[in-house]
Design a protein around this motif. Sequence first.
Motif, PDB file in Angstrom:
ATOM      1  N   LEU A   1     -35.083 -27.122 -22.873  1.00  0.00           N
ATOM      2  CA  LEU A   1     -34.391 -25.501 -22.919  1.00  0.00           C
ATOM      3  C   LEU A   1     -34.239 -24.715 -21.399  1.00  0.00           C
ATOM      4  O   LEU A   1     -33.988 -23.876 -21.327  1.00  0.00           O
ATOM      5  CB  LEU A   1     -34.317 -25.353 -24.061  1.00  0.00           C
ATOM      6  N   LEU A   2     -35.346 -24.732 -21.655  1.00  0.00           N
ATOM      7  CA  LEU A   2     -35.988 -23.705 -20.833  1.00  0.00           C
ATOM      8  C   LEU A   2     -36.125 -23.548 -19.443  1.00  0.00           C
ATOM      9  O   LEU A   2     -34.829 -22.133 -18.460  1.00  0.00           O
ATOM     10  CB  LEU A   2     -37.874 -22.765 -20.759  1.00  0.00           C
TER      11      LEU A   2
ATOM     12  N   SER B   1     -32.912 -25.786 -18.486  1.00  0.00           N
ATOM     13  CA  SER B   1     -31.501 -25.130 -18.120  1.00  0.00           C
ATOM     14  C   SER B   1     -31.112 -23.432 -18.689  1.00  0.00           C
ATOM     15  O   SER B   1     -30.132 -23.505 -17.985  1.00  0.00           O
ATOM     16  CB  SER B   1     -30.788 -25.777 -19.555  1.00  0.00           C
ATOM     17  N   ALA B   2     -32.158 -22.806 -18.877  1.00  0.00           N
ATOM     18  CA  ALA B   2     -32.066 -21.274 -18.623  1.00  0.00           C
ATOM     19  C   ALA B   2     -32.179 -20.895 -17.357  1.00  0.00           C
ATOM     20  O   ALA B   2     -32.517 -20.040 -17.067  1.00  0.00           O
ATOM     21  CB  ALA B   2     -32.853 -20.755 -19.942  1.00  0.00           C
TER      22      ALA B   2
ATOM     23  N   LEU C   1     -35.753 -21.426 -15.956  1.00  0.00           N
ATOM     24  CA  LEU C   1     -36.777 -20.990 -16.330  1.00  0.00           C
ATOM     25  C   LEU C   1     -37.676 -21.686 -16.163  1.00  0.00           C
ATOM     26  O   LEU C   1     -37.344 -23.279 -16.256  1.00  0.00           O
ATOM     27  CB  LEU C   1     -37.145 -20.249 -17.269  1.00  0.00           C
TER      28      LEU C   1
ATOM     29  N   ASP D   1     -31.790 -22.024 -30.734  1.00  0.00           N
ATOM     30  CA  ASP D   1     -32.110 -22.449 -28.786  1.00  0.00           C
ATOM     31  C   ASP D   1     -31.688 -21.327 -28.585  1.00  0.00           C
ATOM     32  O   ASP D   1     -32.816 -20.515 -27.254  1.00  0.00           O
ATOM     33  CB  ASP D   1     -31.635 -23.452 -28.567  1.00  0.00           C
ATOM     34  N   GLU D   2     -30.775 -20.718 -28.906  1.00  0.00           N
ATOM     35  CA  GLU D   2     -30.303 -19.173 -28.470  1.00  0.00           C
ATOM     36  C   GLU D   2     -31.580 -18.104 -28.646  1.00  0.00           C
ATOM     37  O   GLU D   2     -31.692 -16.760 -27.747  1.00  0.00           O
ATOM     38  CB  GLU D   2     -28.652 -18.902 -28.492  1.00  0.00           C
TER      39      GLU D   2
ATOM     40  N   ILE E   1     -34.122 -18.445 -25.879  1.00  0.00           N
ATOM     41  CA  ILE E   1     -34.473 -17.830 -24.461  1.00  0.00           C
ATOM     42  C   ILE E   1     -34.560 -16.312 -24.870  1.00  0.00           C
ATOM     43  O   ILE E   1     -34.772 -15.739 -23.948  1.00  0.00           O
ATOM     44  CB  ILE E   1     -32.784 -18.785 -24.226  1.00  0.00           C
ATOM     45  N   LYS E   2     -33.728 -16.081 -25.893  1.00  0.00           N
ATOM     46  CA  LYS E   2     -33.331 -14.209 -25.586  1.00  0.00           C
ATOM     47  C   LYS E   2     -34.860 -13.775 -25.719  1.00  0.00           C
ATOM     48  O   LYS E   2     -35.363 -13.319 -24.956  1.00  0.00           O
ATOM     49  CB  LYS E   2     -32.476 -13.681 -26.568  1.00  0.00           C
TER      50      LYS E   2
ATOM     51  N   VAL F   1     -37.862 -15.410 -25.368  1.00  0.00           N
ATOM     52  CA  VAL F   1     -38.275 -15.656 -23.469  1.00  0.00           C
ATOM     53  C   VAL F   1     -37.666 -14.422 -22.599  1.00  0.00           C
ATOM     54  O   VAL F   1     -38.708 -13.713 -21.705  1.00  0.00           O
ATOM     55  CB  VAL F   1     -38.206 -16.337 -23.737  1.00  0.00           C
ATOM     56  N   ARG F   2     -36.077 -14.429 -22.202  1.00  0.00           N
ATOM     57  CA  ARG F   2     -35.931 -13.455 -21.631  1.00  0.00           C
ATOM     58  C   ARG F   2     -35.694 -12.109 -21.808  1.00  0.00           C
ATOM     59  O   ARG F   2     -36.393 -11.211 -21.096  1.00  0.00           O
ATOM     60  CB  ARG F   2     -33.812 -13.570 -21.234  1.00  0.00           C
TER      61      ARG F   2
ATOM     62  N   ASP G   1     -33.386  -9.292 -19.335  1.00  0.00           N
ATOM     63  CA  ASP G   1     -32.217  -9.583 -20.006  1.00  0.00           C
ATOM     64  C   ASP G   1     -31.538  -8.322 -19.679  1.00  0.00           C
ATOM     65  O   ASP G   1     -32.433  -7.109 -19.704  1.00  0.00           O
ATOM     66  CB  ASP G   1     -32.029  -8.786 -21.518  1.00  0.00           C
TER      67      ASP G   1
END
Length: 128
Positions: free
Chosen positions: A24-25, A27-28, A30, A111-112, A115-116, A118-119, A125
């Motif tokens: 997941l990370l 794909s973002a 990271l 998942d979102e 990600i939010k 972590v960002r 962000d």
Amino acid sequence: MSNDTPSVAVVDDDESVRRAIKRLLSSAGLKAETFKSGDEFLEMFDSIPSYRPACIVLDVQMPGLNGLEVQQRLASSGIPIIFITAHDEISVRQHALSAGAAAYLRKPFNDEVLIKAVRTALNLDPGP
């Protein structure tokens, strides 16, 4: 992607959770390194001074050192910690957040949302 992409440490005793979060990370955009225990993570953290992840995604309940104990050991590092847990107890949540956790997410999480979190912890962000 540049070489200064922030690295996120994922510490969870469940291999499938580690793999899923790493994917997941990635794909973002990271980088992520995974550790199967708090002990394994702290061993690397303590033995390699140059190893400093920009953020840690940390399971609360693990064999050996639990997430709260790892958080306590890292208190002076300034590294943001995002807790993930399948057993959401209010006292544990309060303890983690009062000790400075950037976020506290209950498994299974969206998942979102991860990600939010972590960002946000990495100040990536752009904001409104």
